[in-house]
Design an enzyme around this catalytic site. Structure first.
Site, mmCIF file in Angstrom:
data_model
loop_
_atom_site.group_PDB
_atom_site.id
_atom_site.type_symbol
_atom_site.label_atom_id
_atom_site.label_comp_id
_atom_site.label_asym_id
_atom_site.label_seq_id
_atom_site.Cartn_x
_atom_site.Cartn_y
_atom_site.Cartn_z
ATOM 1 C CG ASN A 4 1.314 -5.598 -7.033
ATOM 2 O OD1 ASN A 4 1.407 -6.745 -6.586
ATOM 3 N ND2 ASN A 4 1.365 -5.334 -8.333
ATOM 4 C CD GLU A 5 -4.851 -1.686 -3.444
ATOM 5 O OE1 GLU A 5 -4.133 -0.679 -3.276
ATOM 6 O OE2 GLU A 5 -5.973 -1.634 -3.969
ATOM 7 N N PRO A 6 -0.818 -1.488 -0.683
ATOM 8 C CG PRO A 6 -1.185 0.568 0.354
ATOM 9 C CD PRO A 6 -1.745 -0.348 -0.698
ATOM 10 C CB SER A 42 2.265 -5.577 -2.650
ATOM 11 O OG SER A 42 0.866 -5.516 -2.784
#
Ligand code: F6R
Length: 307
Positions: free
Chosen positions: A165-167, A169
């Site tokens: 879950n990258e920035p 998300s």
């Protein structure tokens, strides 16, 4: 003592919004996490129940897995009642490929314990594109049907990702196909040799899936994680640093080693926390900090500035 005779207490200000357990080294900390997991497995065994574990890959959990394997081999810890769900898998990715998380899990854990193969769940990196959302929905439903994840292991990426879950998300995100951040892809070059070979995408459990776990252990080892650890535990909750969503979880513990804590306020600028043992080095550090902070040369700092 003050004039009224009561003992003056220093008011320590905490900047940390998550409980942190600091260990001398990752090995000790990992042993403690493995102990908690084995206790939970054994408790469920006594009650004749299954336990659901959420698992991570990467360097952070390796020593937890090796301790669990040791407990299986030397102390008879059985994994027959354990069901696992891995956080993520690159997409596309064949399970036999060198960099697949299936291969990783087999190598570090599953090949060495007695977990039934049908109890292992790892996102499938070979699923056809048009079947992915259905597949991801089924992954979350299966977790739900089993009563949710009892214990979730997490690492943290330098972008602040948990799972992949990258920035950006969002908090309610389910398991899904995502694009990997450029920093995450760069960090993966060590496994793929060339940047062009690192997949652009991955299937990951969502933030919502992770936050639904009953208990979470996040592991943060090494000085290269110091800045992101600070952002995750001291920063305000925001999709810019997805790990900050853990601040909303009632039962998350962050296990860190000595080298990961250097950027936390209580270590980097302890005078802001309220109490510190002043020595010459600390005084110098504080003066330089103040001068940079308010943009004044050291010799021009006044009493007012110091106060
Ligand atoms: C791996 C995963 C990632 C890693 C993170 C830290 O399954 O979900 O979030 O936990 O990238 O990786 P390491 O532990 O290699 O520093």
């Amino acid at each position: 003592m003050n004039s009224t005779g009561s003992v003056l207490k220093y008011q320590l200000k905490s900047f940390e919004n998550l409980p942190i357990k600091i260990w001398d080294d990752p090995k000790q900390a990992s042993k403690h996490i493995a102990d908690s997991i084995s206790l939970a497995i054994r408790q469920k065994q006594q009650e004749g129940e299954k336990i659901v574990l959420g698992l991570a890959t990467g360097s952070s959990p390796i020593q937890v897995y090796s301790e669990l394997v040791r407990m299986h081999k030397e102390e008879g810890l059985s994994f027959k009642n354990v069901i696992t769900f891995n956080l993520d898998e690159y997409y596309p990715m064949h399970p036999d490929a060198q960099q697949s998380y299936v291969r990783f899990m087999n190598e570090y854990l599953f090949d060495h314990i007695d977990i039934p193969k049908e109890n292992i769940n790892i996102p499938d990196g070979t699923i056809e594109m048009d079947k992915i959302s259905e597949y991801c929905e089924a992954y979350d439903k299966k977790i739900e049907r089993l009563g949710g994840i009892d214990i979730q292991l997490l690492g943290i990426g330098r972008t602040g990702h948990i799972g992949f879950n990258e920035p950006g998300s969002w908090e309610t995100s389910p398991t899904r196909l995502v694009r990997l951040d450029a920093i995450t892809r760069r960090d993966a070059i060590k496994d793929f040799q060339f940047e062009e070979k690192v997949p652009y995408r991955a299937i990951t459990m969502g933030i919502k899936t992770i936050l639904n776990a009953k208990s979470i252990f996040m592991m943060v080892w090494g000085s290269h994680k110091a800045e992101i650890l600070k952002n995750a535990v001291e920063g305000s909750v925001s999709a810019d640093v997805p790990a900050t969503f853990l601040q909303k979880h009632p039962n998350t513990k962050v296990y860190v080693d000595q080298s990961a804590v250097s950027a936390l306020t209580r270590f980097s600028t302890p005078w802001l926390v309220g109490m510190c043992n002043w020595d010459e080095d600390l005084v110098c550090k504080a003066v330089v900090w103040l001068s940079l902070k308010i943009g004044k040369p050291i010799l021009k700092l006044t009493d007012e500035d110091y106060t």
